[in-house]
Design an enzyme around this catalytic site. Structure first.
Site, short mmCIF file in Angstrom:
data_model
loop_
_atom_site.label_atom_id
_atom_site.label_comp_id
_atom_site.label_asym_id
_atom_site.label_seq_id
_atom_site.Cartn_x
_atom_site.Cartn_y
_atom_site.Cartn_z
N GLY A 1 41.20 31.25 52.40
CA GLY A 1 41.09 30.48 51.15
C GLY A 1 40.36 31.32 50.13
O GLY A 1 39.75 32.34 50.47
N GLN B 1 43.38 48.15 41.59
CA GLN B 1 44.81 48.34 41.91
C GLN B 1 44.97 48.51 43.43
O GLN B 1 44.21 47.95 44.17
CB GLN B 1 45.38 49.52 41.13
N THR C 1 45.15 39.14 35.11
CA THR C 1 44.89 39.81 33.83
C THR C 1 45.91 39.37 32.78
O THR C 1 45.55 39.09 31.65
CB THR C 1 44.94 41.34 34.02
N GLY D 1 38.46 41.28 44.81
CA GLY D 1 37.31 40.58 44.22
C GLY D 1 36.61 39.70 45.23
O GLY D 1 35.40 39.78 45.41
N LYS D 2 37.38 38.89 45.93
CA LYS D 2 36.79 37.98 46.92
C LYS D 2 36.04 38.76 47.99
O LYS D 2 34.91 38.43 48.35
CB LYS D 2 37.87 37.11 47.56
N THR E 1 49.96 53.13 38.30
CA THR E 1 48.98 53.18 37.23
C THR E 1 48.61 54.64 36.98
O THR E 1 49.22 55.55 37.55
CB THR E 1 47.77 52.28 37.54
N LYS F 1 44.65 35.59 52.32
CA LYS F 1 45.72 34.62 52.02
C LYS F 1 46.56 34.23 53.23
O LYS F 1 47.74 33.88 53.08
CB LYS F 1 46.59 35.14 50.85
N HIS G 1 39.91 40.83 38.97
CA HIS G 1 39.40 40.51 40.30
C HIS G 1 38.77 39.11 40.27
O HIS G 1 37.85 38.85 39.49
CB HIS G 1 38.36 41.56 40.72
N THR G 2 39.30 38.24 41.11
CA THR G 2 38.90 36.83 41.07
C THR G 2 37.82 36.53 42.09
O THR G 2 37.94 36.88 43.26
CB THR G 2 40.13 35.94 41.37
N ALA H 1 42.67 45.84 35.72
CA ALA H 1 42.27 45.10 36.92
C ALA H 1 41.89 43.67 36.56
O ALA H 1 41.41 43.40 35.46
CB ALA H 1 41.08 45.80 37.57
P1 GDP Z 1 42.26 41.47 43.30
O1 GDP Z 1 42.79 42.04 42.05
O2 GDP Z 1 42.59 42.30 44.49
O3 GDP Z 1 40.78 41.15 43.23
O4 GDP Z 1 43.01 40.07 43.51
P2 GDP Z 1 43.25 38.95 42.38
O5 GDP Z 1 41.98 38.26 42.11
O6 GDP Z 1 44.00 39.52 41.23
O7 GDP Z 1 44.30 38.01 43.14
C1 GDP Z 1 43.99 37.41 44.34
C2 GDP Z 1 44.12 35.88 44.18
O8 GDP Z 1 44.12 35.28 45.46
C3 GDP Z 1 42.96 35.26 43.44
O9 GDP Z 1 43.42 34.15 42.71
C4 GDP Z 1 42.02 34.80 44.57
O10 GDP Z 1 41.19 33.71 44.19
C5 GDP Z 1 43.02 34.38 45.60
N1 GDP Z 1 42.58 34.52 47.00
C6 GDP Z 1 41.85 35.51 47.56
N2 GDP Z 1 41.77 35.33 48.90
C7 GDP Z 1 42.49 34.21 49.18
C8 GDP Z 1 42.81 33.52 50.39
O11 GDP Z 1 42.46 33.91 51.49
N3 GDP Z 1 43.62 32.42 50.28
C9 GDP Z 1 44.06 31.96 49.07
N4 GDP Z 1 44.82 30.87 49.05
N5 GDP Z 1 43.77 32.58 47.92
C10 GDP Z 1 43.01 33.69 47.97
P1 IMO Z 2 43.93 44.78 40.41
O1 IMO Z 2 42.69 45.66 40.43
C1 IMO Z 2 48.26 44.56 40.09
C2 IMO Z 2 50.22 47.55 37.57
C3 IMO Z 2 50.91 47.02 36.33
C4 IMO Z 2 52.04 48.02 36.21
C5 IMO Z 2 51.37 49.33 36.63
C6 IMO Z 2 50.88 50.17 35.47
O2 IMO Z 2 43.70 43.43 39.85
O3 IMO Z 2 44.58 44.78 41.75
P2 IMO Z 2 48.81 49.93 33.81
O4 IMO Z 2 48.43 48.83 32.87
O5 IMO Z 2 47.78 50.22 34.86
O6 IMO Z 2 49.26 51.18 33.11
O7 IMO Z 2 50.13 49.37 34.58
O8 IMO Z 2 50.28 48.97 37.45
N1 IMO Z 2 48.79 47.18 37.71
C7 IMO Z 2 48.35 46.23 38.54
N2 IMO Z 2 49.03 45.38 39.34
N3 IMO Z 2 46.91 44.56 40.08
C8 IMO Z 2 46.22 45.41 39.30
O9 IMO Z 2 44.88 45.52 39.34
C9 IMO Z 2 46.94 46.28 38.45
N4 IMO Z 2 46.60 47.22 37.55
C10 IMO Z 2 47.74 47.78 37.11
O10 IMO Z 2 51.37 45.70 36.52
O11 IMO Z 2 53.04 47.72 37.16
MG MG Z 3 43.97 41.50 40.42
#
Ligand code: GDP
Ligand code: IMO
Ligand code: MG
Length: 432
Positions: A413, A222, A298, A17-18, A237, A329, A41-42, A39
């Protein structure tokens, strides 16, 4: 112009997301191609946080077209709530900026219930319980219901009746409640009406945008190790999470894509069940979870945390054809000293350079670790690689060296600004 694919290189939650929000600056169109509301995405901009589940992460930048591709599974209720939430924060002012593929499959209440019941029984794999698996099952069984069907009452009624004929006895056998066709159909038709203005031929739109010379960003969901074909099956998934999935999910030929960038955290996490050989148990894992705020975007579940898995990343680089990586991170590893990284696996006296994909091999493979000193300084204000502490620079250099691909950016960050930009994928030459 450039067509860039961004995909997760681990088990999801790498910070797609970032990075997509950041790169959307250079794109005209941002398109999701697979997965659904599993998914999360933050996006963090000016101190405000937004989590998207179905809508592409380009949505905060006005005028950029956001596309939900045909390869996705869409929960209409969740999508309407997401649209309302985003609009209430002052984004997505122009409805013309959002397109939903008419061939994307619909998640219906019975898909969610099947997922939930299965997860309460033996053999659960720790899904997000959003109905993802059952919706994709219906799709490949050729019984699925697609976005365009929500606009055709007669066809929808027939399809729901056909589905419930099979689903209701199955649910009853599992101890779940059966569904009434009328209730499902009425609700789905209401959702269809609310979404009508967005439903379009997404494949044609993306194709025409590319032909007009626009820049397009394909946003993966994912990660590589959750891919249904090449991940840690069966703990995966139900969709293709790889760069190739962008082609099938959007109906775009692979020759249109210029560059594929993978995203990895500076360490590893996994949410849900399944093998995770570099996982840290006990207080070490908790320290990393606290430092990185590793709780699912999620489901809110605590994420399992561990050391970076280079053989896992090698697999991800290979099966995606990644030109390079965005590493997120890095700031979290401050004061985690020393830092370990898995550089190979040992299995039956052999050293493996890639993570084994067979479940039994993976269960028996032993990670081979390398230890680095690390660093203790806060690095969230650093914007230039040269200003990083030597321990952090050594960590990054070792990752590049082991993987043989360059870093395109390093994130220090969660917010847009907290980024060290090294290479711009939108200016990359086409890799022949
Ligand atoms: P995505 O599913 O791949 O979009 O990732 P998520 O949003 O589920 O999880 C990533 C988390 O890490 C979120 O809370 C972001 O705000 C945070 N994040 C992303 N990049 C950084 C970083 O460089 N440093 C820190 N501390 N947090 C980050
Ligand atoms: P983003 O896009 C992390 C994982 C679930 C489980 C497996 C199957 O945010 O990175 P599902 O509901 O898809 O049938 O679950 O996949 N999973 C994820 N783990 N980030 C995700 O999405 C995920 N989407 C599914 O936790 O292990
Ligand atoms: Mg995520």
């Amino acid at each position: 112009m450039a067509v860039v694919v961004i995909v997760g290189a681990q088990w999801g939650d790498e910070g797609k997301g970032k990075v997509v929000d950041l790169y959307t600056e250079h794109a005209d169109v941002v398109a999701r191609f697979g997965g659904g509301p599993n998914a999360g995405h933050t996006l963090v901009v000016d101190g405000n946080k937004l989590v998207t589940h179905l809508i592409p992460s380009g949505v905060l930048r006005a005028g950029k077209k956001c596309v939900l591709g045909d390869g996705m599974v869409v929960d209409p209720q969740t999508l309407l709530e997401e649209i309302a939430g985003i609009k209430s924060r002052g984004y997505l002012v122009d409805d013309g900026d959002l397109l939903i593929g008419e061939r994307a499959h619909v998640i219906l209440p019975y898909h969610r219930r099947i997922d939930q019941i299965r997860e309460s029984r033996a053999g659960a794999i720790g899904t997000t319980k959003r109905g993802i698996g059952p919706a994709y099952e219906a799709k490949v069984a050729r019984r699925g219901i697609r976005m365009a069907d929500l606009l055709r009452p007669d066809r929808l009624r027939a399809l729901v009746a056909q589905n419930l004929d099979e689903v209701n006895p199955y649910l009853e056998r599992l101890g779940g409640e059966a569904f009434q066709a009328d209730i499902i159909v009425d609700e789905a038709l209401r959702h269809g009406e609310s979404l009508r203005r967005y439903i379009a031929d997404a494949s044609r739109f993306v194709h025409d945008s590319i032909r007009r010379g626009q820049s397009v960003l394909f946003e993966g969901a994912q990660g590589a190790l959750l891919d249904v074909d090449h991940g840690t099956y069966p703990f995966v998934t139900s969709s293709s999470t790889l760069a190739g999935g962008a082609c099938t999910g959007l109906g775009i030929g692979p020759t249109s894509i210029h560059v594929v960038i993978g995203i990895t955290k500076a360490y590893a996490t996994r949410v849900g069940g399944g093998p995770f050989p570099t996982e840290l148990d006990g207080t070490e894992g908790e320290r990393l979870r606290d430092a990185g705020a590793e709780f699912g975007s999620t489901t809110g579940r605590p994420r399992r945390c561990g050391w970076l898995d280079i053989p896992g990343l090698r697999l991800a680089v290979r099966i995606n054809g990644m030109a390079g990586l965005a590493l997120t991170k890095l700031d979290v590893l401050k004061a985690i000293r020393p830092i370990k990284m898995c550089v190979a696996y040992r299995l039956g006296g052999k050293l493996l350079d890639e993570i084994p994909q067979d479940p039994a091999d993976l269960a028996h493979a032993e990670p081979v670790f390398e230890t680095l000193d690390g660093w203790s300084e806060d690095i969230r204000d650093v914007r230039d690689l040269d200003d990083l502490p030597p321990g952090a620079r050594r960590y990054l250099a070792r990752i590049e060296d082991l993987l043989g691909v360059p870093l395109y950016l390093v994130s220090v960050g969660p917010s847009r600004a907290e980024t060290i930009v090294l290479k711009n994928p939108f200016r990359a030459e086409r890799t022949e």
